[in-house]
Write a protein that holds these residues in place. Structure first.
Motif, PDB file in Angstrom:
ATOM      1  N   ALA A 128       7.210   7.243   9.017  1.00  0.00           N
ATOM      2  CA  ALA A 128       6.621   6.256   9.925  1.00  0.00           C
ATOM      3  C   ALA A 128       5.111   6.350   9.876  1.00  0.00           C
ATOM      4  O   ALA A 128       4.413   5.349   9.863  1.00  0.00           O
ATOM      5  N   GLY A 129       4.597   7.571   9.847  1.00  0.00           N
ATOM      6  CA  GLY A 129       3.155   7.772   9.771  1.00  0.00           C
ATOM      7  C   GLY A 129       2.575   7.235   8.479  1.00  0.00           C
ATOM      8  O   GLY A 129       1.496   6.642   8.488  1.00  0.00           O
ATOM      9  N   LEU A 130       3.284   7.432   7.368  1.00  0.00           N
ATOM     10  CA  LEU A 130       2.808   6.919   6.083  1.00  0.00           C
ATOM     11  C   LEU A 130       2.729   5.397   6.099  1.00  0.00           C
ATOM     12  O   LEU A 130       1.786   4.810   5.582  1.00  0.00           O
ATOM     13  N   PHE A 131       3.708   4.765   6.700  1.00  0.00           N
ATOM     14  CA  PHE A 131       3.732   3.309   6.771  1.00  0.00           C
ATOM     15  C   PHE A 131       2.537   2.802   7.574  1.00  0.00           C
ATOM     16  O   PHE A 131       1.823   1.897   7.141  1.00  0.00           O
ATOM     17  N   TRP A 177       2.651  -2.984  -0.500  1.00  0.00           N
ATOM     18  CA  TRP A 177       3.903  -3.054  -1.245  1.00  0.00           C
ATOM     19  C   TRP A 177       4.785  -1.931  -0.730  1.00  0.00           C
ATOM     20  O   TRP A 177       4.470  -0.757  -0.887  1.00  0.00           O
ATOM     21  N   VAL A 178       5.883  -2.309  -0.066  1.00  0.00           N
ATOM     22  CA  VAL A 178       6.859  -1.330   0.414  1.00  0.00           C
ATOM     23  C   VAL A 178       8.000  -1.293  -0.593  1.00  0.00           C
ATOM     24  O   VAL A 178       8.662  -2.312  -0.833  1.00  0.00           O
ATOM     25  N   PHE A 179       8.214  -0.133  -1.190  1.00  0.00           N
ATOM     26  CA  PHE A 179       9.249   0.093  -2.194  1.00  0.00           C
ATOM     27  C   PHE A 179      10.401   0.818  -1.514  1.00  0.00           C
ATOM     28  O   PHE A 179      10.273   1.978  -1.154  1.00  0.00           O
ATOM     29  N   VAL A 239       3.931   1.966  -0.386  1.00  0.00           N
ATOM     30  CA  VAL A 239       4.628   2.863   0.537  1.00  0.00           C
ATOM     31  C   VAL A 239       6.086   2.949   0.101  1.00  0.00           C
ATOM     32  O   VAL A 239       6.835   1.982   0.276  1.00  0.00           O
ATOM     33  N   PRO A 240       6.500   4.060  -0.497  1.00  0.00           N
ATOM     34  CA  PRO A 240       7.926   4.222  -0.802  1.00  0.00           C
ATOM     35  C   PRO A 240       8.682   4.652   0.455  1.00  0.00           C
ATOM     36  O   PRO A 240       8.242   5.559   1.158  1.00  0.00           O
TER      37      PRO A 240
END
Length: 127
Positions: free
Chosen positions: A16-19, A34-36, A69-70
């Motif tokens: 969640a923090g990375l997002f 870009w969310v992978f 963001v993977p």
């Protein structure tokens, strides 16, 4: 059991923090997100991850345009991103959180890069 619950909480909050960090970084640098989204033991996810992220192709072609963001399926769902096929890519405008495109399934790296460049150019033209 407590150990497992603790680890899962750290993992969920970490993603969640990375997002959130990616959204903020993209806003500051005027990039798209870009969310992978991938799942474990998915051969197409692994192939796309290797061809784009691990090989350095993304860094060369798209790092100036997108923040990547993977995420796993559960982390994506927690962010309101529902994928039925894997991998799935979401292209997000960080200024309003709007999903610009959802691309389900594997794409060849050359085609994927060209498509992401096109989406970026269109979005920049609209501003």
């Amino acid at each position: 059991m407590r150990w497992f619950v603790g680890v899962m909480c750290v993992v969920c909050f970490g993603f969640a923090g990375l997002f959130e960090q990616a959204i903020e970084e993209a806003k500051k640098e005027e990039k798209l997100v870009w969310v992978f989204v991938e799942i474990p033991r998915c051969p197409w996810c692994a192939r796309m991850r290797h061809e784009l992220l691990e090989s350095g192709v993304y860094d060369e072609a798209l790092s100036g345009l997108y923040v990547v963001v993977p995420l796993g399926r559960e982390e994506a769902i927690a962010k309101g991103l529902r994928a039925e096929y894997f991998p799935t890519s979401f292209l997000i405008d960080p200024t309003n959180g709007e999903t610009l495109e959802m691309l389900p399934g594997y794409m060849k790296s050359e085609d994927f890069i060209e498509y992401l460049k096109l989406v970026y150019e269109i979005e920049q033209g609209d501003k």
